[in-house]
Design an enzyme around this catalytic site. Sequence first.
Site, mmCIF file in Angstrom:
data_model
loop_
_atom_site.group_PDB
_atom_site.id
_atom_site.type_symbol
_atom_site.label_atom_id
_atom_site.label_comp_id
_atom_site.label_asym_id
_atom_site.label_seq_id
_atom_site.Cartn_x
_atom_site.Cartn_y
_atom_site.Cartn_z
ATOM 1 C CB THR A 84 -0.897 0.006 1.055
ATOM 2 O OG1 THR A 84 -0.358 0.139 2.423
ATOM 3 C CG2 THR A 84 -1.973 -1.289 1.171
ATOM 4 C CG HIS A 131 9.506 2.476 12.316
ATOM 5 N ND1 HIS A 131 9.497 1.207 12.026
ATOM 6 C CD2 HIS A 131 8.968 2.728 13.570
ATOM 7 C CE1 HIS A 131 9.307 0.678 13.366
ATOM 8 N NE2 HIS A 131 9.014 1.603 14.285
ATOM 9 C CG MET A 189 8.653 -7.200 6.276
ATOM 10 S SD MET A 189 8.326 -6.340 7.705
ATOM 11 C CE MET A 189 6.787 -5.477 7.723
ATOM 12 C CD GLU A 245 25.691 1.482 11.116
ATOM 13 O OE1 GLU A 245 25.981 1.894 12.380
ATOM 14 O OE2 GLU A 245 25.607 1.880 10.097
ATOM 15 C CG LEU A 284 18.818 -3.982 3.528
ATOM 16 C CD1 LEU A 284 18.441 -2.605 2.977
ATOM 17 C CD2 LEU A 284 18.938 -5.129 2.625
HETATM 18 C C1 GRF Z 1 3.573 -0.620 6.927
HETATM 19 O O1 GRF Z 1 2.705 -0.591 8.113
HETATM 20 C C2 GRF Z 1 4.933 0.073 6.775
HETATM 21 O O2 GRF Z 1 5.156 1.198 8.008
HETATM 22 C C3 GRF Z 1 5.613 -1.077 7.630
HETATM 23 O O3 GRF Z 1 5.213 -2.383 6.874
HETATM 24 C C4 GRF Z 1 4.001 -2.055 6.368
HETATM 25 C C5 GRF Z 1 3.915 -2.245 5.131
HETATM 26 O O4 GRF Z 1 2.805 -2.060 4.558
HETATM 27 N N1 GRF Z 1 7.144 -0.849 7.174
HETATM 28 P P1 GRF Z 1 2.654 -1.900 2.684
HETATM 29 O O5 GRF Z 1 3.174 -3.382 2.411
HETATM 30 O O6 GRF Z 1 3.222 -0.797 2.310
HETATM 31 O O7 GRF Z 1 1.196 -2.061 2.772
#
Ligand code: GRF
Length: 204
Positions: free
Chosen positions: A18, A113, A94, A151, A97
């Site tokens: 999204t 974040h 997710m 990092e 790195l």
């Molecule tokens: C979001 O809440 C973002 O803040 C976090 O992971 C989620 C990803 O959502 N890093 P999407 O895949 O962009 O819908």
Amino acid sequence: MLKDKKVRIAVMVSGGGTNLQALIDSEKAGTISSGEIVLVLSNKADAYALTRAQKAGIKAVAVTRAEFGADFENKIIKTLEENNIDLIVLAGFMCILSRDFTDKFEKRIINIHPSLIPSFCGEGFYGLRVHSAALEKGVKVTGATVHFVNEIPDGGEIIMQKAVEVLEGDTPETLSARVLENAEWKILPAATQLVCEKILKGEI
Ligand code: GRF
């Protein structure tokens, strides 16, 4: 100073995408005018974010640990270099790195974040866990942060933040949805444009 007018952006994803969609829509609307998304890269072959990219006519590739094992990061770097990427945007990516990777792209990786860093961030704080921790603590305000990636997980220089009110009766799911809609989808495109402008001006 970059020769061509636009920064070449790669968006790295792992899930529904999204935030990627917000970036795609913002480029189309002209809110992101100093950069163009030329690549979407996922560590998950089944990430719906890849479908979003394909629907938008953007090159979409999966680089998975299953396929590349210890060579995973090198394969990502090779793919980025082959596509002449100037800026990496992590949008729900997710994987942590390595320092080698982040050192190679100093001030060229940004991340979204779903909290107001330095609250509820770092090792183990991702997805709904972030919102569960905020509700557990009883904060009245949370939000989202865009920061440069180094990092240290969620440790880089903060670029932009937006606050969101926590409402009576919120669950991690309802809070997550409000933070996505009212904060993430707004500041990630805005921060991406800001960083692209700075790159084109040679300021970073
Ligand atoms: C979001 O809440 C973002 O803040 C976090 O992971 C989620 C990803 O959502 N890093 P999407 O895949 O962009 O819908």
